[in-house]
Design a protein around this motif. Structure first.
Motif, PDB file in Angstrom:
ATOM      1  N   UNK A  20      20.377  31.806 -10.262  1.00 53.74           N
ATOM      2  CA  UNK A  20      20.260  32.981 -11.124  1.00 53.74           C
ATOM      3  C   UNK A  20      21.134  34.152 -10.678  1.00 53.74           C
ATOM      4  N   UNK A  21      21.405  34.229  -9.385  1.00 56.59           N
ATOM      5  CA  UNK A  21      22.019  35.426  -8.814  1.00 56.59           C
ATOM      6  C   UNK A  21      23.325  35.869  -9.478  1.00 56.59           C
ATOM      7  N   UNK A  22      24.298  34.962  -9.743  1.00 57.56           N
ATOM      8  CA  UNK A  22      25.527  35.437 -10.391  1.00 57.56           C
ATOM      9  C   UNK A  22      25.261  36.047 -11.773  1.00 57.56           C
ATOM     10  N   UNK A  23      24.309  35.475 -12.503  1.00 55.73           N
ATOM     11  CA  UNK A  23      23.966  36.030 -13.820  1.00 55.73           C
ATOM     12  C   UNK A  23      23.253  37.371 -13.666  1.00 55.73           C
ATOM     13  N   UNK A  24      22.422  37.488 -12.648  1.00 53.72           N
ATOM     14  CA  UNK A  24      21.774  38.781 -12.377  1.00 53.72           C
ATOM     15  C   UNK A  24      22.836  39.833 -12.084  1.00 53.72           C
ATOM     16  N   UNK A  25      23.838  39.457 -11.276  1.00 56.82           N
ATOM     17  CA  UNK A  25      24.913  40.393 -10.937  1.00 56.82           C
ATOM     18  C   UNK A  25      25.698  40.824 -12.170  1.00 56.82           C
ATOM     19  N   UNK A  26      25.948  39.884 -13.073  1.00 59.07           N
ATOM     20  CA  UNK A  26      26.669  40.248 -14.296  1.00 59.07           C
ATOM     21  C   UNK A  26      25.855  41.233 -15.133  1.00 59.07           C
ATOM     22  N   UNK A  27      24.558  41.003 -15.201  1.00 60.82           N
ATOM     23  CA  UNK A  27      23.695  41.897 -15.970  1.00 60.82           C
ATOM     24  C   UNK A  27      23.519  43.241 -15.273  1.00 60.82           C
ATOM     25  N   UNK A  28      23.610  43.244 -13.946  1.00 59.64           N
ATOM     26  CA  UNK A  28      23.422  44.480 -13.189  1.00 59.64           C
ATOM     27  C   UNK A  28      24.511  45.506 -13.477  1.00 59.64           C
ATOM     28  N   UNK A  29      25.640  45.059 -14.031  1.00 60.44           N
ATOM     29  CA  UNK A  29      26.687  45.996 -14.443  1.00 60.44           C
ATOM     30  C   UNK A  29      26.118  47.003 -15.433  1.00 60.44           C
ATOM     31  N   UNK A  30      25.237  46.526 -16.298  1.00 58.63           N
ATOM     32  CA  UNK A  30      24.669  47.380 -17.345  1.00 58.63           C
ATOM     33  C   UNK A  30      23.243  47.834 -17.029  1.00 58.63           C
ATOM     34  N   UNK A  31      22.457  46.937 -16.419  1.00 60.36           N
ATOM     35  CA  UNK A  31      21.025  47.183 -16.257  1.00 60.36           C
ATOM     36  C   UNK A  31      20.617  47.592 -14.851  1.00 60.36           C
ATOM     37  N   UNK A  32      21.565  47.542 -13.889  1.00 62.12           N
ATOM     38  CA  UNK A  32      21.197  47.802 -12.505  1.00 62.12           C
ATOM     39  C   UNK A  32      20.470  46.600 -11.915  1.00 62.12           C
ATOM     40  N   UNK A  33      20.176  46.690 -10.619  1.00 59.32           N
ATOM     41  CA  UNK A  33      19.528  45.586  -9.920  1.00 59.32           C
ATOM     42  C   UNK A  33      18.016  45.705 -10.085  1.00 59.32           C
ATOM     43  N   UNK A  34      17.546  45.302 -11.256  1.00 60.20           N
ATOM     44  CA  UNK A  34      16.128  45.420 -11.563  1.00 60.20           C
ATOM     45  C   UNK A  34      15.647  44.306 -12.468  1.00 60.20           C
ATOM     46  N   UNK A  35      14.464  44.468 -12.995  1.00 59.95           N
ATOM     47  CA  UNK A  35      13.833  43.407 -13.792  1.00 59.95           C
ATOM     48  C   UNK A  35      14.611  43.077 -15.052  1.00 59.95           C
ATOM     49  N   UNK A  36      15.235  44.069 -15.676  1.00 58.59           N
ATOM     50  CA  UNK A  36      15.989  43.785 -16.902  1.00 58.59           C
ATOM     51  C   UNK A  36      17.148  42.827 -16.624  1.00 58.59           C
ATOM     52  N   UNK A  37      17.792  43.005 -15.484  1.00 58.02           N
ATOM     53  CA  UNK A  37      18.888  42.095 -15.112  1.00 58.02           C
ATOM     54  C   UNK A  37      18.357  40.687 -14.872  1.00 58.02           C
ATOM     55  N   UNK A  38      17.172  40.575 -14.275  1.00 59.29           N
ATOM     56  CA  UNK A  38      16.566  39.258 -14.024  1.00 59.29           C
ATOM     57  C   UNK A  38      16.207  38.589 -15.350  1.00 59.29           C
ATOM     58  N   UNK A  39      15.657  39.356 -16.275  1.00 57.73           N
ATOM     59  CA  UNK A  39      15.309  38.797 -17.593  1.00 57.73           C
ATOM     60  C   UNK A  39      16.564  38.281 -18.313  1.00 57.73           C
ATOM     61  N   UNK A  40      17.645  39.047 -18.235  1.00 60.76           N
ATOM     62  CA  UNK A  40      18.899  38.626 -18.871  1.00 60.76           C
ATOM     63  C   UNK A  40      19.422  37.345 -18.233  1.00 60.76           C
ATOM     64  N   UNK A  41      19.332  37.253 -16.914  1.00 62.57           N
ATOM     65  CA  UNK A  41      19.788  36.059 -16.216  1.00 62.57           C
ATOM     66  C   UNK A  41      18.930  34.850 -16.573  1.00 62.57           C
ATOM     67  N   UNK A  42      17.621  35.064 -16.682  1.00 62.91           N
ATOM     68  CA  UNK A  42      16.721  33.973 -17.053  1.00 62.91           C
ATOM     69  C   UNK A  42      17.083  33.418 -18.428  1.00 62.91           C
TER      70      UNK A  42
END
Length: 224
Positions: A20-42
């Motif tokens: 999941x981590x690379x997808x979390x990192x991609x989402x963190x560009x917009x959402x930061x390192x938080x739950x929203x980034x994890x949801x996007x990666x999931x």
């Protein structure tokens, strides 16, 4: 109805985090390192949202650690030790660091946010461990087998170089990250020069001091 099995169902928790981590990192560009980034990666990886949130329930540092671990694994796959062994040591280290930089290309905002989190006082010890682990992975791929004091100095030095290079990389807007690569080359050149001088000094000391000769003298002192 039989539930549909996915790749994630057969993974350990650590493996799931790395997936999941690379997808979390991609989402963190917009959402930061938080739950929203994890949801996007999931969603991107077709993993249950609840499972993904559980995997990263320790927060941002767990996400960042998994991101770094995913880069470590990708580096091992892309640059096997057998291939690197054909190169001079300077080129091995340069290629390893450059690969890691290429893995971060396009994720500069995520990197900047990660650096800010890692710099918080409560995260400094964990951040230092992550830097050490990445430096250790690079030196091992480069063929280093030192078990003496050099083992520690090499890793500490490379961890410092890598951290400094990341700081430049995160804000580098030059074409092809030219400023970052020039910075990296200067730092590696400095380290190689230091290692050469250190090796010469150690050899010179060895010429003047022999433990075996000393013990022999103690046992059989020269006649006066």
């Amino acid at each position: 109805m039989t539930p549909i099995m996915t790749k994630a169902d057969n993974l350990s928790l650590d493996e799931l985090r790395v997936l999941l981590a690379p997808a979390v990192a991609r989402a963190a560009v917009f959402d930061g390192w938080g739950e929203e980034a994890v949801r996007a990666a999931a969603m991107e990886k077709d993993v249950s949202e609840d499972v993904a949130l559980y995997a990263f329930n320790e927060g941002a540092m767990a996400m960042i650690s998994a991101w770094i671990a995913s880069i470590d694994l990708a580096m091992v796959e892309a640059l096997p030790a057998a291939e690197l062994a054909k190169l001079p040591i300077r080129e091995r280290i340069s290629r390893l660091v450059r690969f890691r930089l290429s893995a971060l290309d396009g994720a500069e905002e995520s990197l900047r946010r990660a650096q800010a989190i890692m710099a918080r006082p409560r995260n400094l010890a964990a951040s230092a461990r992550l830097g050490w682990q990445s430096a250790d992975a690079m030196w091992r791929l480069a063929g280093d087998r030192a078990v003496d004091f050099n083992h520690y100095t090499k890793r500490a030095t490379l961890a410092g170089i890598y951290a400094a290079t990341l700081a430049v990389f995160a804000n580098d807007e030059s074409e092809g990250k030219a400023e970052t690569l020039a910075f990296l080359d200067r730092r590696i050149e400095g380290v190689m020069r230091f290692e050469k001088i250190k090796g010469q000094l150690l050899r010179r000391d060895a010429m003047h001091f022999s433990p075996v000769r000393l013990l022999g003298r103690l046992r059989y002192p020269a006649s006066l």
